[in-house]
Design a protein around this motif. Structure first.
Motif, short mmCIF file in Angstrom:
data_model
loop_
_atom_site.label_atom_id
_atom_site.label_comp_id
_atom_site.label_asym_id
_atom_site.label_seq_id
_atom_site.Cartn_x
_atom_site.Cartn_y
_atom_site.Cartn_z
N ASP A 95 26.49 55.62 45.14
CA ASP A 95 27.31 55.60 46.34
C ASP A 95 26.69 56.40 47.48
OD1 ASP A 95 29.15 54.05 45.06
OD2 ASP A 95 30.33 55.78 44.36
N GLU A 130 32.33 38.36 45.77
CA GLU A 130 31.98 39.77 45.82
C GLU A 130 30.48 39.96 46.07
OE1 GLU A 130 35.37 41.75 42.92
OE2 GLU A 130 33.50 41.01 42.04
N GLN A 189 25.59 49.49 48.99
CA GLN A 189 26.77 50.00 48.29
C GLN A 189 27.77 48.88 48.00
OE1 GLN A 189 28.50 53.50 50.10
NE2 GLN A 189 30.49 53.12 49.14
N ASP A 190 27.91 47.92 48.93
CA ASP A 190 28.84 46.80 48.73
C ASP A 190 28.45 45.97 47.51
OD1 ASP A 190 30.28 47.59 50.93
OD2 ASP A 190 29.36 46.12 52.29
N ASP A 232 26.52 47.01 45.04
CA ASP A 232 26.68 47.88 43.86
C ASP A 232 28.12 47.80 43.34
OD1 ASP A 232 24.08 48.71 44.01
OD2 ASP A 232 24.52 50.60 45.02
N GLN A 233 29.06 47.88 44.26
CA GLN A 233 30.47 47.83 43.88
C GLN A 233 30.82 46.48 43.28
OE1 GLN A 233 32.81 50.30 43.83
NE2 GLN A 233 33.98 48.72 42.72
N ARG A 250 29.62 46.42 39.71
CA ARG A 250 30.47 47.21 38.83
C ARG A 250 31.78 46.46 38.54
NH1 ARG A 250 28.10 51.69 41.62
NH2 ARG A 250 29.62 51.58 43.32
N SER A 251 32.31 45.78 39.55
CA SER A 251 33.55 45.01 39.34
C SER A 251 33.34 43.88 38.35
CB SER A 251 34.04 44.44 40.68
OG SER A 251 34.38 45.46 41.58
#
Length: 315
Positions: A171, A237, A299-300, A302-303, A306-307
């Protein structure tokens, strides 16, 4: 079929493609025949589940395509004629007639007459069976065909170098430690069988992978995945639209460092080579600057990764 079955019950396999209009019509006829013929087994396989090389090795030259297996052998392999239902029924009638009026001696004669074709098919099936143990088999160009979200996550993890301590990046810019060693970049082509540009781009992409890997360098891992194999939420995403394919993403050290669509086929090679060249030439200092400049975009993604992983872990 595990290749060892000696059952005389015919098994029919329909190879079809989602993007093929004739395949969709053929699926309706196929289901009707399957419900009516109780002494024959029926199954289907969508084209995106196999690479072009795998299809070719089985003798599947177009879609729709039919194969019939009996006694562990492929006894019929053909592209149905103009009338799908009539073509399949005629072949099945011949096979059932042959089964009822054939003793072991006649079966051996049939096997000898078609020995080469049967051996080639069995060899291809044995190879497929081995490749099924590898979640992302490579074809002759070194290109990996992915069919599951979990496989996509796995190859992105592979882009994380041994000197990086982050799973999908972090992050903040200090969450990943690097030592300056060369990292392998994972290149992912998202393609849709419904888009003509995607279909043409697949060949171009395979040739790029072959050329880039010909020198024996392992700077890139080339992969592709059909958008229908991914959940619509995952595509959203990852900021990949299945109506704007082909879409290319490049991952380095678990982080997405490039993401763009190439709807115009005539610029596909130029744009891909330009992105790969930039990934090759950047120094570690330039990569650090790049991460700072595009911290939010990285970061977007990466998130998003993870989702996707969290949804995969749900029972």
């Amino acid at each position: 079929d595990n290749g060892t079955s000696r059952s005389t019950t015919p098994m029919v396999v329909l190879f079809f493609a989602d993007y093929c209009l004739r395949c969709r019509r053929s699926n309706v006829s196929y289901k009707k025949i399957a419900f009516k013929m109780k002494h024959t087994r029926f199954t289907r396989l969508e084209s995106s589940m196999m690479s072009p090389r795998q299809c070719k090795s089985l003798g599947v030259s177009r879609f729709p395509f039919l194969q019939v297996y009996q006694r562990g052998e492929c006894v019929a392999s053909f592209a149905p004629g103009g009338n799908f239902e009539s073509s399949l029924k005629e072949v099945l009638r011949d096979i059932h007639h042959f089964s009822k009026n054939t003793d072991q001696g006649n079966w051996q004669l049939f096997s000898r007459a078609h020995n080469m074709e049967m051996r080639q098919n069995k060899k291809a099936r044995n190879r497929l069976r081995v490749e099924c143990l590898d979640p992302s088999p490579e074809d002759e160009t070194g290109l990996r065909t992915l069919t599951l979200e979990t496989q996509l996550l796995d190859v992105i993890r592979q882009s994380s170098s041994t000197n990086s301590h982050s799973k999908y990046g972090g992050d903040d810019e200090d969450s990943t430690e690097t030592t300056g060693e060369t990292s392998t970049c994972t290149v992912v082509l998202f393609h849709s069988q419904f888009q003509k540009a995607s279909m043409r781009a697949q060949y171009q992409y395979a040739q790029i992978a072959k050329k880039m890997l010909a020198g024996g360098k392992n700077e890139f891992l080339f992969t592709r995945i059909e958008t229908s194999n991914l959940d619509s939420l995952s595509l959203h995403e990852l900021q990949v639209s299945d109506t704007e394919t082909p879409h290319l993403q490049i991952y380095r050290e678990g982080q997405c460092v490039a993401s763009f669509s190439i709807p115009q086929t005539y610029v596909f090679n130029r744009m891909v080579y330009a992105a790969l060249s930039q990934a090759q030439k950047r120094s570690q200092e330039q990569w650090n600057d790049f991460r700072r400049d595009f911290a939010q975009e990285i970061q977007d993604v990466d998130q998003a990764l993870r989702s996707i992983e969290q949804r995969q872990l749900r029972p």
